[in-house]
Write a protein that holds these residues in place. Structure first.
Motif, mmCIF file in Angstrom:
data_model
loop_
_atom_site.group_PDB
_atom_site.id
_atom_site.type_symbol
_atom_site.label_atom_id
_atom_site.label_comp_id
_atom_site.label_asym_id
_atom_site.label_seq_id
_atom_site.Cartn_x
_atom_site.Cartn_y
_atom_site.Cartn_z
ATOM 1 N N ILE A 33 -10.221 17.473 0.302
ATOM 2 C CA ILE A 33 -9.536 17.127 1.550
ATOM 3 C C ILE A 33 -8.988 18.386 2.201
ATOM 4 C CG2 ILE A 33 -7.499 15.971 2.512
ATOM 5 C CD1 ILE A 33 -8.085 13.667 0.518
ATOM 6 N N GLU B 126 -10.234 19.738 5.833
ATOM 7 C CA GLU B 126 -9.279 19.891 6.931
ATOM 8 C C GLU B 126 -9.230 21.334 7.428
ATOM 9 O OE1 GLU B 126 -5.708 18.218 5.274
ATOM 10 O OE2 GLU B 126 -6.285 16.173 5.847
ATOM 11 N N GLU C 272 -10.648 15.423 -5.298
ATOM 12 C CA GLU C 272 -10.351 14.843 -3.983
ATOM 13 C C GLU C 272 -9.306 15.659 -3.238
ATOM 14 O OE1 GLU C 272 -8.405 10.835 -1.974
ATOM 15 O OE2 GLU C 272 -8.621 10.951 -4.145
ATOM 16 N N LEU D 297 -16.734 15.297 -0.232
ATOM 17 C CA LEU D 297 -15.637 14.332 -0.352
ATOM 18 C C LEU D 297 -16.182 12.911 -0.463
ATOM 19 C CD1 LEU D 297 -12.632 13.687 -0.425
ATOM 20 C CD2 LEU D 297 -12.625 13.795 2.086
#
Length: 91
Positions: free
Chosen positions: A40, A44, A36, A64
């Motif tokens: 992330i 991003e 995770e 994700l």
């Protein structure tokens, strides 16, 4: 991955791909929290570099969401999957 960051930089596409591959390895090992965190970061970075609707960004969102499902975080997975569905309708 650390070597790629040092030699190519954090935002280089090969570095991001290495991060994504390591996250997939973590997912396959059942290391959901480690996966995770990397997923992330990858998502991003891809949003920032490639944009929200780029296919690689969408792929990162799908990864994700899969991790969230494996963590039984149904609401978080659903939110991402709905976003992905909407973006795919428009592209």
């Amino acid at each position: 991955m650390e070597m790629r960051i040092r030699t190519l930089g954090q935002d280089h596409p090969d570095t991001i791909t290495s991060m994504e591959s390591l996250a997939a390895t973590y997912r396959n090992q059942g290391r959901w929290n480690d996966a995770e965190k990397l997923e992330i970061q990858v998502m991003e970075m891809r949003i920032r570099i490639l944009g929200q609707e780029h296919p690689h960004t969408i792929s990162s969102m799908v990864n994700l969401a899969a991790t969230y499902r494996n963590q039984r975080r149904w609401n978080d997975a659903e939110k991402l999957e709905i976003q992905v569905m909407e973006m795919r309708r428009h592209t």
